[in-house]
Design a protein around this motif. Structure first.
Motif, PDB file in Angstrom:
ATOM      1  N   GLN A   1       0.794  -1.238   0.000  1.00 28.87           N
ATOM      2  CA  GLN A   1       0.000   0.000   0.000  1.00 28.87           C
ATOM      3  C   GLN A   1       0.828   1.290   0.000  1.00 28.87           C
ATOM      4  N   PRO A   2       1.781   1.447   0.917  1.00 30.14           N
ATOM      5  CA  PRO A   2       2.514   2.722   0.908  1.00 30.14           C
ATOM      6  C   PRO A   2       3.232   2.941  -0.431  1.00 30.14           C
ATOM      7  N   HIS A   3       3.829   1.892  -0.955  1.00 32.31           N
ATOM      8  CA  HIS A   3       4.533   2.016  -2.231  1.00 32.31           C
ATOM      9  C   HIS A   3       3.554   2.345  -3.357  1.00 32.31           C
ATOM     10  N   LEU A   4       2.422   1.669  -3.338  1.00 29.46           N
ATOM     11  CA  LEU A   4       1.413   1.897  -4.383  1.00 29.46           C
ATOM     12  C   LEU A   4       0.918   3.346  -4.336  1.00 29.46           C
ATOM     13  N   LYS A   5       0.620   3.818  -3.127  1.00 28.40           N
ATOM     14  CA  LYS A   5       0.123   5.199  -3.004  1.00 28.40           C
ATOM     15  C   LYS A   5       1.174   6.194  -3.490  1.00 28.40           C
ATOM     16  N   ALA A   6       2.407   5.954  -3.094  1.00 30.73           N
ATOM     17  CA  ALA A   6       3.475   6.874  -3.504  1.00 30.73           C
ATOM     18  C   ALA A   6       3.620   6.867  -5.033  1.00 30.73           C
TER      19      ALA A   6
END
Lengths: 340, 619
Positions: free
Chosen positions: A181-186
């Motif tokens: 999730q954090p990578h995807l959002k970034a």
């Protein structure tokens, strides 16, 4: 538009009242959640967003986003979106698509949209299978894939979606994973900020027809050895112990063990701004060689004029030169004669 | 505005006054035949003649030189009375080589004028034209008034001072021939001079060369003993007004610019090059000062779907194509029906099936336009009946699309697209008003609510605050537009979409037959058969027959009173350039014994064959 007048959005503002009809456990939920989290942070009025899709599970995406949405026909989302963007360049136009929709039936539109650098952001959900038609192999399925339509294994070589995008000279090419999730959002945020075409391949699990499609990469125990998260300006290092790196050896990439005389300075420092797409192309398919990790992150992000701006500019230039068109004059242009 | 200049003074040669004439230029596709024909057309148009043209060229850009498949032709029919067709039989034929002569001689009237470029009649040229003997020597041409001209030698002599290379000189010979024709029909050369000056403005030497060649051709006729008679065709009595010469494709393009201006929204053309529709793309790409966007898409599908996207975003989206491209757009047309957005699709028909006859005309896409989609996907269909009419049909199709929020199909064909006629330039006040309303009020907004009269849904374009909504090709619930698979909702939506198309009939004009309002025979036509039907009917009515003619502009929905009109005549004849498509629709819908008259030869009906058919049916 000045940001003061913008309402403060939350994730909820981008959710619709529609019942989400993806299978429980589908990777699409995670992607939807990430996008609904990122959009409120972009500082863009909600009515400016248009999400266009084709056909497939991923293409139901617009129904669940409380923005303008257009669920079009199989493979044609990039073309519909191109029309929207040319007609209305200030809109934020996104395309939600899948591996079959964008690389098979819509392959032509995908490459031409990228080639033109139309300011459209593409979220390509890659689950390496046809889900909505219940389990046929896709253009990204591995060779030998056993599926409903290939009971003895597929004979097709798969596409490397990022290689394809780079081959079309896409100006922003990235990859992320549904469960990161954090990578995807970034990554979605980076795509949103890019001015031209953005292409994100999102590795997504179809737990019904291709469960575990990316497991060998994304499982906790193996992911650090099998995935490399690349960042601009940082050396290409991966592995549980951060002890492996990638360097150039002639025109090839090479995985090396750090130590024994090999230091960080010998490794490739990632340069997403490299104008020559050859470098990003090498990265995009390095995992075709055993022992290489799969890169995630932004492979390429270069500036280039947007198609819709060039079109608008040409209209401005010609109008400035000729003056605003006069219909009566246009109709009687050329040789005329009067009948009394 | 052009001025009519007097012809140069001439010696005492005879001048005959004619009512009309048909001239045809033919030669290699590299001989500049189309340019020559267009120049002659412009000149006679400027002079005030009524006219109709028939450019006829091969699909190959340059077939092998001198061969039969490489022959290009251009026919002009001009007169002092109304001209409905490019003419059946040719009064004057200009043939640049043996192949052109062979392909066109049958159309020349007995005792007709035949100007032949004899410099191209060597053994090799004859062989390429598959001629066993030289027609200039074997009495093949005895029935005609033959004028053998050494076109290349004479052109070369005229230009010898200029020091041009042989190839450039050779390229001027068509203007020598054009000069001859200007003499023959007493036409001034000024408008062609102006065209040459503009065309070659970067190459002053070619301006001089082409002008010199043309003047030399004119002077040659004046001087040589062979030409003793020239012809005078006085101006026609057209309705008063300002006129220009216009082709169907140009008229179509201008019609869309006018529609966009009248509607006050930008025009977006998504198109993929295809013969014979590409000229509309070329034409519209010039009008950036009118805010026109032309998008040359990667394929026919992207052409139409980008136009749908542009319409969704508030433009007048249009797409132009021909039959094969129409087939590719089919699925997207269904999408346009489902999302209920305005869109105009132009099918400039050509011979088929498949690639068929790319440069030849046909009307065989009618059923495709009416029914060629999966499921129930009705679309209004309009057809233009003459080159100039394409302008008005483009406007009307746009008006309907915007008012009813529907895709609309416009049918033209290769003959209308490339053919030309004098066109009275309308005043802006004669153009229809096209009101467009973008919904902005969020209170109670529902994407599939409907206007009670037109059944149109609201047009809420992206960027409008508070109206965020989703549309798509999946079946929608009435009013809300939410995804819905319920049986009764689907039936209701299918009927609503059909009723919306039918609603167009409430404002289209009732049919008023030309000719007799009732009687022995009603001829029902559509599209480019207007000219030959009109001309043939005139001939037959002059002999006392009671004949009416209905030419359908609206093919879906059909005019409300058509069924009643059909019943006023003893017989119904439906001439079409297909194997009987409209006749099938009429028989099915009205249960009348209409009979078809089909021609599928890639060329329009001639007046005499049409008249012969009418005679046969009347017996």
């Amino acid at each position: 538009m000045s940001t003061e007048t913008l309402p403060v959005y939350t994730k909820k503002d981008f959710q619709t009242d529609q019942e989400v009809r993806w299978c429980p456990g589908c990777g699409d939920y995670a992607i939807l959640s990430a996008v609904q989290s990122v959009f409120p942070e972009l500082g863009i009025p909600k009515e400016k967003f248009v999400i266009v899709s084709g056909i497939g599970c991923s293409s139901r995406f617009p129904y669940y986003m409380n923005t303008y949405g257009f669920h079009s026909i199989h493979g044609r989302a990039p073309a519909v979106a191109t029309g929207v963007k040319i007609a209305h360049p200030e809109l934020e136009v996104w395309v939600a698509t899948g591996d079959g929709d964008s690389l098979s039936i819509g392959g032509n539109h995908t490459i031409h949209m990228l080639r033109r650098n139309v300011g459209i952001k593409v979220l390509m959900f890659n689950n390496r299978i046809y889900g909505l038609t219940k389990g046929q192999y896709s253009p990204t399925s591995e060779i030998g894939k056993k599926s409903k339509s290939t009971p003895f294994g597929s004979a097709d070589r798969p596409f490397y979606p990022l290689s394809l995008a780079l081959g079309a000279d896409a100006t922003f090419v990235a990859r992320s994973v549904d469960v990161f999730q954090p990578h995807l959002k970034a990554t979605v945020k980076r795509a949103a900020a890019h001015k031209g075409s953005s292409f994100i391949e999102i590795m997504q699990n179809c737990n019904i027809f291709n469960d575990g499609a990316w497991e060998s990469l994304t499982e906790k125990e193996v992911r650090e050895d099998h995935i490399i998260a690349i960042e601009h300006g940082k050396p290409l290092i991966f592995g549980k112990n951060k002890d492996k790196g990638i360097r150039m050896n002639g025109l090839e990439l090479e995985v090396v063990q750090l130590g024994n005389g090999i230091a960080e300075k010998d490794l490739i420092v990632h340069d997403e701004k490299n104008h020559n797409p050859a470098y990003a192309f090498l990265l995009s398919r390095m995992d075709s060689t055993p022992g290489f990790p799969t890169p995630i992150g932004v492979l390429r992000a270069v500036d280039a004029p947007r198609y819709e701006d060039r079109i608008a500019e040409q209209i401005r230039e010609v109008t400035a030169k000729r003056g605003k068109g006069d219909l009566a004059k246009l109709l009687r242009q050329g040789d005329t004669w009067e009948v009394k | 505005m052009g001025t009519i200049t007097q012809s140069p003074p001439r010696k005492s040669k005879k001048r005959e006054v004619l009512e009309k004439a048909v001239i045809r230029f033919c030669g290699d596709s590299g001989d500049g035949i189309q340019v020559t024909g267009n120049q002659f057309t412009n000149t006679v148009a400027l002079y005030g003649n009524d006219l109709a043209t028939f450019p006829d060229y091969p699909a190959e850009i340059r077939a092998p030189k001198g061969t039969l498949p490489g022959v290009s032709g251009f026919q002009v029919h001009f007169g002092s009375t109304e001209i409905y067709t490019p003419g059946d039989a040719v009064d004057a034929l200009v043939a640049m080589n043996p192949a052109a002569l062979k392909m066109n001689l049958t159309e020349l009237k007995k005792n007709g004028i035949l100007i032949v470029n004899v410099d191209n009649f060597g053994a090799g040229d004859l062989k390429k034209a598959q001629m066993a003997s030289n027609p200039l020597e074997d009495h093949t041409l005895d029935a005609y008034r033959v004028f053998p001209v050494e076109l290349m030698k004479l052109t070369s002599a005229a230009l010898k001072e200029l020091g041009l290379d042989a190839k450039s000189v050779d390229r001027c010979k068509n203007f020598f021939a054009l000069g001859m024709c200007y003499w023959l029909y007493n036409r001034p050369m000024e408008s062609t001079f102006r065209w040459i000056e503009d065309k070659f403005k970067a190459k002053p030497q070619l301006i001089e060369a082409n002008k010199l060649a043309m003047k030399a051709g004119y002077a040659y006729c004046e001087a040589t003993e062979a030409f003793q008679v020239s012809y005078e065709i006085p101006p026609a009595k057209l309705a008063p007004g300002l006129y220009r010469n216009i082709s169907g494709n140009t008229a179509l393009a201008l019609g869309f610019v006018a529609a966009s201006q009248q509607a006050g929204i930008p025009l977006f053309l998504g198109s993929y090059p295809i013969t014979p529709a590409s000229d509309v793309l070329h034409e519209l790409s010039m009008y950036k000062d009118f805010g026109v966007v032309t998008f040359q898409a990667e394929d026919e599908i992207a052409a139409v779907t980008s136009a749908i996207g542009a319409s969704y975003a508030g433009s007048l989206g249009i797409t132009t194509t021909s039959g094969p491209g129409m087939a590719l757009k089919t699925e997207a047309l269904g999408l346009a029906v489902a999302v209920e957005l305005p869109l105009v699709i132009c099918d400039i028909q050509r011979g088929g099936p498949s690639t068929g006859l790319p440069t030849k005309t046909e009307q065989a896409d009618l059923l495709q336009a009416l029914y060629g989609r999966n499921s129930e996907a009705p679309i209004p269909v309009l057809a233009a009946s003459s080159p100039g009419d394409c302008f008005w049909v483009a406007l009307e199709a746009s008006r309907i699309a915007l008012k009813y929020m529907v895709p609309v199909i416009v049918l033209s064909d290769g003959y209308l697209a490339n053919g030309a006629e004098p066109w009275r330039v309308p005043q802006p006040s004669e153009l229809p008003s096209i009101p467009v309303h973008f919904t902005t009020d969020a209170r109670g907004f529902m994407p599939y609510s409907r206007d009670p009269k037109t059944l149109a849904r609201p047009w809420a374009i992206p960027g409008t605050p508070g109206l965020e909504h989703r549309i798509g090709g999946i079946e929608k619930q009435d009013v809300t537009g939410n995804i819905n698979y319920e049986p009764l909702n689907h039936e209701k939506m299918c009927r609503l979409r059909a009723a919306k198309v039918e609603a167009v009939a409430q404002e289209i004009p009732e049919v008023v037959p030309a000719g007799d309002p009732s009687g022995e025979l009603l001829i029902v036509g559509w599209g480019s058969t207007y000219g030959p039907i009109t001309a043939a009917m005139k001939l037959k009515r002059a002999k006392g027959h009671k004949i009416g003619h209905v030419h359908l502009r609206y093919l879906n929905p059909l005019p409300k009173n058509l069924g009643e009109v059909l019943k006023r005549y003893k017989k119904i004849l439906v001439p079409e350039m297909n194997m009987g498509q409209l006749v099938m629709v009429l028989r099915a819908k009205y249960l009348v014994d209409a009979q078809g008259y089909d021609k599928i030869q890639g060329k329009p009906f001639g007046t005499s064959e049409m008249a012969a058919k009418i005679k046969e049916v009347l017996q």
